[in-house]
Scaffold this active site. Structure first.
Site, PDB file in Angstrom:
ATOM      1  N   CYS A   1     -76.539  61.625 -76.461  1.00 28.13           N
ATOM      2  CA  CYS A   1     -75.195  61.139 -76.807  1.00 28.13           C
ATOM      3  C   CYS A   1     -74.684  60.099 -75.817  1.00 28.13           C
ATOM      4  O   CYS A   1     -73.765  59.341 -76.107  1.00 28.13           O
ATOM      5  CB  CYS A   1     -74.217  62.305 -76.888  1.00 28.13           C
ATOM      6  SG  CYS A   1     -73.757  63.003 -75.275  1.00 28.13           S
TER       7      CYS A   1
ATOM      8  N   ARG B   1     -76.117  70.660 -79.305  1.00 30.19           N
ATOM      9  CA  ARG B   1     -77.044  71.755 -79.016  1.00 30.19           C
ATOM     10  C   ARG B   1     -76.656  73.071 -79.705  1.00 30.19           C
ATOM     11  O   ARG B   1     -77.475  73.747 -80.310  1.00 30.19           O
ATOM     12  CB  ARG B   1     -77.083  71.968 -77.502  1.00 30.19           C
ATOM     13  CG  ARG B   1     -78.338  72.647 -77.010  1.00 30.19           C
ATOM     14  CD  ARG B   1     -79.426  71.628 -76.724  1.00 30.19           C
ATOM     15  NE  ARG B   1     -80.681  72.262 -76.435  1.00 30.19           N
ATOM     16  CZ  ARG B   1     -81.837  71.610 -76.452  1.00 30.19           C
ATOM     17  NH1 ARG B   1     -81.891  70.324 -76.754  1.00 30.19           N
ATOM     18  NH2 ARG B   1     -82.952  72.239 -76.198  1.00 30.19           N
TER      19      ARG B   1
ATOM     20  N   HIS C   1     -89.862  68.715 -87.510  1.00 32.27           N
ATOM     21  CA  HIS C   1     -89.051  68.051 -86.480  1.00 32.27           C
ATOM     22  C   HIS C   1     -89.800  66.860 -85.894  1.00 32.27           C
ATOM     23  O   HIS C   1     -89.445  66.373 -84.835  1.00 32.27           O
ATOM     24  CB  HIS C   1     -88.710  69.055 -85.373  1.00 32.27           C
ATOM     25  CG  HIS C   1     -89.937  69.588 -84.674  1.00 32.27           C
ATOM     26  ND1 HIS C   1     -90.742  70.535 -85.238  1.00 32.27           N
ATOM     27  CD2 HIS C   1     -90.500  69.260 -83.490  1.00 32.27           C
ATOM     28  CE1 HIS C   1     -91.752  70.790 -84.422  1.00 32.27           C
ATOM     29  NE2 HIS C   1     -91.633  70.023 -83.363  1.00 32.27           N
ATOM     30  N   GLU C   2     -90.846  66.404 -86.610  1.00 34.44           N
ATOM     31  CA  GLU C   2     -91.677  65.337 -86.051  1.00 34.44           C
ATOM     32  C   GLU C   2     -91.842  64.270 -87.130  1.00 34.44           C
ATOM     33  O   GLU C   2     -92.896  64.141 -87.739  1.00 34.44           O
ATOM     34  CB  GLU C   2     -93.034  65.959 -85.643  1.00 34.44           C
ATOM     35  CG  GLU C   2     -93.905  65.073 -84.808  1.00 34.44           C
ATOM     36  CD  GLU C   2     -95.178  65.810 -84.359  1.00 34.44           C
ATOM     37  OE1 GLU C   2     -95.205  66.287 -83.213  1.00 34.44           O
ATOM     38  OE2 GLU C   2     -96.135  65.905 -85.152  1.00 34.44           O
TER      39      GLU C   2
ATOM     40  N   CYS D   1     -96.169  70.725 -86.525  1.00 31.84           N
ATOM     41  CA  CYS D   1     -96.325  71.058 -85.106  1.00 31.84           C
ATOM     42  C   CYS D   1     -96.395  72.572 -84.930  1.00 31.84           C
ATOM     43  O   CYS D   1     -95.928  73.341 -85.774  1.00 31.84           O
ATOM     44  CB  CYS D   1     -95.131  70.467 -84.355  1.00 31.84           C
ATOM     45  SG  CYS D   1     -95.007  70.925 -82.622  1.00 31.84           S
ATOM     46  N   HIS D   2     -96.952  73.012 -83.800  1.00 26.41           N
ATOM     47  CA  HIS D   2     -97.036  74.446 -83.518  1.00 26.41           C
ATOM     48  C   HIS D   2     -95.660  75.108 -83.475  1.00 26.41           C
ATOM     49  O   HIS D   2     -95.531  76.300 -83.726  1.00 26.41           O
ATOM     50  CB  HIS D   2     -97.747  74.693 -82.181  1.00 26.41           C
ATOM     51  CG  HIS D   2     -99.232  74.574 -82.283  1.00 26.41           C
ATOM     52  ND1 HIS D   2     -99.876  73.363 -82.169  1.00 26.41           N
ATOM     53  CD2 HIS D   2    -100.187  75.504 -82.524  1.00 26.41           C
ATOM     54  CE1 HIS D   2    -101.178  73.566 -82.318  1.00 26.41           C
ATOM     55  NE2 HIS D   2    -101.403  74.835 -82.532  1.00 26.41           N
ATOM     56  N   THR D   3     -94.644  74.339 -83.147  1.00 24.57           N
ATOM     57  CA  THR D   3     -93.298  74.929 -83.078  1.00 24.57           C
ATOM     58  C   THR D   3     -92.805  75.299 -84.472  1.00 24.57           C
ATOM     59  O   THR D   3     -92.128  76.315 -84.654  1.00 24.57           O
ATOM     60  CB  THR D   3     -92.320  73.957 -82.383  1.00 24.57           C
ATOM     61  OG1 THR D   3     -92.885  73.574 -81.139  1.00 24.57           O
ATOM     62  CG2 THR D   3     -90.984  74.624 -82.128  1.00 24.57           C
TER      63      THR D   3
ATOM     64  N   CYS E   1     -76.292  63.999 -70.248  1.00 23.61           N
ATOM     65  CA  CYS E   1     -76.740  62.613 -70.430  1.00 23.61           C
ATOM     66  C   CYS E   1     -76.367  61.749 -69.233  1.00 23.61           C
ATOM     67  O   CYS E   1     -77.081  60.808 -68.898  1.00 23.61           O
ATOM     68  CB  CYS E   1     -76.143  62.019 -71.706  1.00 23.61           C
ATOM     69  SG  CYS E   1     -77.035  62.507 -73.204  1.00 23.61           S
TER      70      CYS E   1
ATOM     71  N   CYS F   1     -72.256  63.150 -72.504  1.00 22.68           N
ATOM     72  CA  CYS F   1     -72.057  64.513 -71.995  1.00 22.68           C
ATOM     73  C   CYS F   1     -72.517  64.572 -70.533  1.00 22.68           C
ATOM     74  O   CYS F   1     -73.139  63.648 -70.016  1.00 22.68           O
ATOM     75  CB  CYS F   1     -72.811  65.541 -72.853  1.00 22.68           C
ATOM     76  SG  CYS F   1     -74.614  65.559 -72.618  1.00 22.68           S
TER      77      CYS F   1
ATOM     78  N   CYS G   1     -79.499  66.676 -73.445  1.00 23.51           N
ATOM     79  CA  CYS G   1     -78.178  66.413 -74.026  1.00 23.51           C
ATOM     80  C   CYS G   1     -77.637  67.661 -74.720  1.00 23.51           C
ATOM     81  O   CYS G   1     -78.348  68.326 -75.469  1.00 23.51           O
ATOM     82  CB  CYS G   1     -78.294  65.272 -75.048  1.00 23.51           C
ATOM     83  SG  CYS G   1     -76.787  64.959 -75.994  1.00 23.51           S
TER      84      CYS G   1
ATOM     85  N   CYS H   1     -92.471  64.218 -81.492  1.00 23.87           N
ATOM     86  CA  CYS H   1     -92.630  65.430 -80.684  1.00 23.87           C
ATOM     87  C   CYS H   1     -93.860  65.358 -79.784  1.00 23.87           C
ATOM     88  O   CYS H   1     -93.745  65.147 -78.594  1.00 23.87           O
ATOM     89  CB  CYS H   1     -92.664  66.689 -81.553  1.00 23.87           C
ATOM     90  SG  CYS H   1     -92.886  68.204 -80.585  1.00 23.87           S
TER      91      CYS H   1
ATOM     92  N   ARG I   1    -103.704  66.922 -85.432  1.00 22.29           N
ATOM     93  CA  ARG I   1    -102.419  66.787 -86.097  1.00 22.29           C
ATOM     94  C   ARG I   1    -102.620  66.502 -87.583  1.00 22.29           C
ATOM     95  O   ARG I   1    -103.376  65.590 -87.941  1.00 22.29           O
ATOM     96  CB  ARG I   1    -101.609  65.640 -85.478  1.00 22.29           C
ATOM     97  CG  ARG I   1    -100.129  65.769 -85.655  1.00 22.29           C
ATOM     98  CD  ARG I   1     -99.622  67.143 -85.231  1.00 22.29           C
ATOM     99  NE  ARG I   1     -98.479  67.189 -84.356  1.00 22.29           N
ATOM    100  CZ  ARG I   1     -98.304  68.144 -83.445  1.00 22.29           C
ATOM    101  NH1 ARG I   1     -99.206  69.099 -83.288  1.00 22.29           N
ATOM    102  NH2 ARG I   1     -97.218  68.160 -82.697  1.00 22.29           N
TER     103      ARG I   1
END
Lengths: 370, 370
Positions: free
Chosen positions: A92, A110, A62-63, A40-42, A98, A95, A106, A170, A365
């Site tokens: 979760c 974090r 992360h994907e 991903c671009h991130t 959430c 919290c 959430c 993502c 992708r």
């Protein structure tokens, strides 16, 4: 255990494929075998060094999608064999965030996630020499095996193909979710999408799913047109070919302005255009793109006083454990498409090629299959 | 007919009290005897010459209450003797805006209203020499008699006192409406109000009405505190007395940021503070104040991507003919207060004194009683 990973040693350098050590899951944690991961671009944003919060050395990605191999003490919602999608936005369900009806952000994991460690403050990854390697966005899917908090895993059906549903981790959710969960677009709406990359295409198919009557795509690259049409775009605008100002052109094209506009470019000037091209009285403009550090958006307050609203979305407003399994169902039921967007499939050894394809604008992708 | 009015001859000059000619109502129009009118900052904004759209000579005033004397052909919803509040935001109930669930910005008479004339393009006012005088905001309540379109009049109960409910024609509705109709504040919310003038006080009592648990007022003038407390303010903050940045101070005071923030200052820097002091994930910031021509708001898009939304409101999001009569009921039922905010009552001859009281910060609202 040992596993194979693509490690980001330092900003601006290619990933290095190597064996790494991975400690087993501790209390509330889960060991997952990643079967496929998107690029991903991130990931690129962090690898390039442009992300001021980027930390190294780390295992990016992360994907992903994979299978639970082992659960730590206290894990109750997952068992070995479950198919899962890692979540960089945990859920979760206890919290303040959430429990609030208006957000998906959430906060449970974090703070530690941002520091590249697990909730107990330590990393499960290390080099074969024993030096720690950091986690990334709580996922680190560029490793064949990874450990995540239980709350950071969405359990999904077992018949869905890993090499496609990883994208739901993502891009798909961010784009479709911005339409369905954040904007809550109504049947018959008019919309404009700025930027027809992977996120923009998913916004477009989200708009089609929501029943939008007009879906305008805006991109400087004419080659994006045909794919966007395939996903539901009804009008294409190349700003370079518009005489005069873009805002009045788009307002005219949408009969007074769009009900909803989406920025999927990360460019703050485009964000302003998106807001101002939304309809007086009720237009809503949603920022999806991530802007460069320090960049600011601006407009005359009159734009808001006359009824436009300016909002943003992260992970499409989706609550990961609740909504991601539903989006997997939508894919399996044919309500949304993913396959045409996976333009390249690579092995982990060739992962840097995926970044090059992204730079060259040749891929929508690229997916690494383990 | 002849009537008496305070005429704005030119920008920057005091109003002149004089007799003027007023033509009778034409098709779809209504002749109203104004019984009382408030003096609002918007009148001052135009009279000063700062309003780039200000036109002269004109009869200002847009916050009135009165009695219908005569109706033109085709008027069906009003008869002589009805008590009415003039509306600068009409409600025709048939344009695209009136039929849209998200806006109150009726467009039926908007264009001509902005030009200072009735929907047929002409003015009903003229000097005794026959020179036209323009209408203002479709109301011109600084005249003892005025003519308005039927769609610009809210019919209200006959037992409500004109010298109090005139304030519902602008300030009360703008402030309370921003809370009730635009923000839709929920029971138990935390809120911050920037600027404790006439609008800010009405935002505060709107928040009390909505059941907010914490109502923070922010103003540079400590003398505003006691009146704001009377209307429901729970915490007062004078930014000049805060050490360090105001945003983290307010975020801390509201346990993470306010659910809703309201700008009633018109200052674009305050608007940014208001946005950034709203809660991550779900905070909504509402711009009420009118900024100087050309002024722009700005922020980092990250503020929106992490869940804050930036919106605005005009006339409190109220649909005039529908909602103003309800707000009159709320006043008569004691759900809201108006009397303590009417600090001065004047005759038309002394109207310029009302502007001076406003400049000097000595009045909350001055009302002219005919």
């Amino acid at each position: 255990m040992r596993t194979k990973a693509a490690v980001a040693i330092a900003a601006g350098k290619p990933l290095e494929i190597m064996e790494v050590n991975l400690d087993g899951p501790r209390a509330g944690e889960v060991l997952v075998e990643i079967k496929a991961t998107g690029i991903c671009h991130t990931d690129e944003f962090t690898l390039s060094g442009a992300d001021p919060e980027g930390l190294f050395p780390a295992i990016l990605g992360h994907e992903g999608a994979g299978v639970v191999l082992e659960v730590g003490p206290g894990v109750t919602s997952l068992v070995p064999g479950d198919h899962v999608i890692p979540l960089y936005t945990a859920e979760c369900r206890e919290c303040d965030y959430c429990l609030h009806p208006k957000t998906n952000l959430c906060q449970k994991v974090r703070a530690t996630q941002g520091q590249g460690v697990m909730p107990d403050g330590t990393s499960r990854f290390s080099t074969l020499d024993g030096d720690p390697i950091l986690h990334y966005m709580g996922c680190s899917t560029f490793s064949n095996h990874t450990v995540l908090p239980e709350v950071s895993l969405a359990k999904v059906r077992r018949d869905a193909p890993f090499d496609k549903i990883c994208y739901i981790g993502c891009g798909v959710t961010t784009g479709i979710g911005a339409v369905i969960y954040t904007a809550k677009v109504e049947q018959g709406s008019r919309a404009i999408v700025f930027g027809l990359g992977g996120i923009g295409l998913n916004v477009i198919q989200g708009l089609r799913l929501a029943g939008a009557d007009q879906i305008v795509g805006v991109d400087l690259n004419d080659s994006k047109k045909s794919m966007a049409e395939r996903f539901g775009m009804t009008d294409f605008v190349n700003p370079a070919e518009v005489e005069g100002d873009l805002v009045p052109y788009l307002v005219n094209l949408t009969k007074g302005g769009a009900d909803y506009t989406f920025d999927a470019t990360g460019n703050v000037n485009v964000m302003r255009t998106a807001l101002e091209a939304s309809h007086k009285g009720w237009g809503e403009s949603i920022i999806i793109g991530v802007a460069p550090a320090g960049a600011e958006i601006s407009t005359r307050p009159f734009q808001l006083v006359t009824g436009r609203s300016w909002r943003g979305t992260a992970f499409g407003g989706a609550r990961g454990r609740t909504d991601v399994p539903k989006i997997v169902d939508w894919y399996m039921d044919g309500k949304i498409e993913i396959d045409p967007m996976i333009t390249h499939q690579l092995s982990l050894e060739d992962i840097n090629e995926g970044f090059e394809l992204m730079h060259a604008g040749k891929s929508i992708r690229s997916v690494v299959v383990y």
